[in-house]
Design a protein around this motif. Sequence first.
Motif, PDB file in Angstrom:
ATOM      1  N   ALA A 102       9.648  -5.653  12.180  1.00  0.00           N
ATOM      2  CA  ALA A 102      10.234  -5.268  11.022  1.00  0.00           C
ATOM      3  C   ALA A 102      11.568  -5.661  10.776  1.00  0.00           C
ATOM      4  CB  ALA A 102      10.090  -3.862  11.230  1.00  0.00           C
ATOM      5  N   PRO A 103      12.192  -5.533   9.642  1.00  0.00           N
ATOM      6  CA  PRO A 103      13.399  -6.374   9.392  1.00  0.00           C
ATOM      7  C   PRO A 103      14.405  -5.724  10.379  1.00  0.00           C
ATOM      8  CG  PRO A 103      12.323  -5.720   7.271  1.00  0.00           C
ATOM      9  CD  PRO A 103      11.316  -5.222   8.290  1.00  0.00           C
ATOM     10  N   GLU A 144       7.240   3.311   7.789  1.00  0.00           N
ATOM     11  CA  GLU A 144       7.748   2.785   9.005  1.00  0.00           C
ATOM     12  C   GLU A 144       6.845   1.649   9.746  1.00  0.00           C
ATOM     13  OE1 GLU A 144       7.574   6.036   8.457  1.00  0.00           O
ATOM     14  OE2 GLU A 144       6.833   7.087  10.319  1.00  0.00           O
ATOM     15  N   ASP A 145       5.522   1.644   9.018  1.00  0.00           N
ATOM     16  CA  ASP A 145       4.691   0.597   9.696  1.00  0.00           C
ATOM     17  C   ASP A 145       5.045  -0.886   8.874  1.00  0.00           C
ATOM     18  OD1 ASP A 145       2.065   2.905   9.502  1.00  0.00           O
ATOM     19  OD2 ASP A 145       3.008   2.062  11.302  1.00  0.00           O
ATOM     20  N   THR A 146       5.661  -0.863   7.858  1.00  0.00           N
ATOM     21  CA  THR A 146       6.218  -2.045   7.101  1.00  0.00           C
ATOM     22  C   THR A 146       6.875  -2.947   8.045  1.00  0.00           C
ATOM     23  OG1 THR A 146       6.643  -0.591   5.121  1.00  0.00           O
ATOM     24  CG2 THR A 146       7.717  -2.627   5.191  1.00  0.00           C
ATOM     25  N   ALA A 147       6.144  -4.206   8.103  1.00  0.00           N
ATOM     26  CA  ALA A 147       6.537  -5.577   9.029  1.00  0.00           C
ATOM     27  C   ALA A 147       5.691  -6.472   8.599  1.00  0.00           C
ATOM     28  CB  ALA A 147       6.404  -5.030  10.407  1.00  0.00           C
ATOM     29  N   VAL A 148       5.896  -7.651   9.211  1.00  0.00           N
ATOM     30  CA  VAL A 148       4.978  -8.794   9.335  1.00  0.00           C
ATOM     31  C   VAL A 148       4.283  -8.656  10.533  1.00  0.00           C
ATOM     32  CG1 VAL A 148       5.104 -11.337   9.527  1.00  0.00           C
ATOM     33  CG2 VAL A 148       6.675 -10.114   8.072  1.00  0.00           C
ATOM     34  N   VAL A 177       0.830  -1.273  -0.074  1.00  0.00           N
ATOM     35  CA  VAL A 177      -0.161   0.180  -0.115  1.00  0.00           C
ATOM     36  C   VAL A 177       0.768   1.214  -0.054  1.00  0.00           C
ATOM     37  CG1 VAL A 177      -0.096  -0.007   2.484  1.00  0.00           C
ATOM     38  CG2 VAL A 177      -2.033   0.970   1.112  1.00  0.00           C
ATOM     39  N   GLN A 178       0.572   2.307  -0.507  1.00  0.00           N
ATOM     40  CA  GLN A 178       1.091   3.472  -0.476  1.00  0.00           C
ATOM     41  C   GLN A 178       1.026   4.246   0.970  1.00  0.00           C
ATOM     42  OE1 GLN A 178      -0.504   5.729  -3.789  1.00  0.00           O
ATOM     43  NE2 GLN A 178       1.140   4.927  -5.311  1.00  0.00           N
ATOM     44  N   GLN A 227       2.276 -10.129   5.763  1.00  0.00           N
ATOM     45  CA  GLN A 227       3.408  -9.004   5.264  1.00  0.00           C
ATOM     46  C   GLN A 227       2.581  -7.758   4.871  1.00  0.00           C
ATOM     47  OE1 GLN A 227       6.914  -8.991   5.106  1.00  0.00           O
ATOM     48  NE2 GLN A 227       6.487  -6.715   4.819  1.00  0.00           N
ATOM     49  N   VAL A 228       2.936  -6.670   5.268  1.00  0.00           N
ATOM     50  CA  VAL A 228       2.370  -5.446   5.183  1.00  0.00           C
ATOM     51  C   VAL A 228       3.592  -4.486   4.934  1.00  0.00           C
ATOM     52  CG1 VAL A 228       1.295  -3.119   6.469  1.00  0.00           C
ATOM     53  CG2 VAL A 228       0.495  -5.237   7.064  1.00  0.00           C
ATOM     54  N   THR A 229       3.437  -3.877   3.727  1.00  0.00           N
ATOM     55  CA  THR A 229       4.543  -3.168   3.003  1.00  0.00           C
ATOM     56  C   THR A 229       3.907  -1.791   2.803  1.00  0.00           C
ATOM     57  OG1 THR A 229       5.805  -5.018   2.151  1.00  0.00           O
ATOM     58  CG2 THR A 229       6.433  -2.965   1.115  1.00  0.00           C
TER      59      THR A 229
END
Length: 123
Positions: free
Chosen positions: A39-40, A88-92, A11-12, A118-120
Amino acid sequence: ERLVESGGGLVQPGGSLRLSCAASGFNFNLYAMGWFRRAPGKASELVAAINSDDDRTYYTDSVKGRFTIARDNALNTLYLEMNNLKPEDTAVYSCGKSKGTLFRLAQQSYDYWGQGTQVTVTS
């Protein structure tokens, strides 16, 4: 016990996603539940939590006002509505089952997690 997450994706920034966690194999309505994310390169973080039956909730500071946790005990399902998403919300994201009816913040208070979704968030 089984927890299966769904609803993640790409998502953008500023966009929204709704995560779901389908529970089975235990009395869902008797346990507090939480959403965690990893997050990574970072440790797992409790993002939100909800009591078993009084809808009291917890949110980590970084998601307050943007994320909403909810549960439907009749459907054995936990939700996480995520709005105004940021990179910064990107994570599993994984749902976790608490050991009791009231949520706790310590990860040791949870005894089962799903595999995650996964949320990217990227432009």
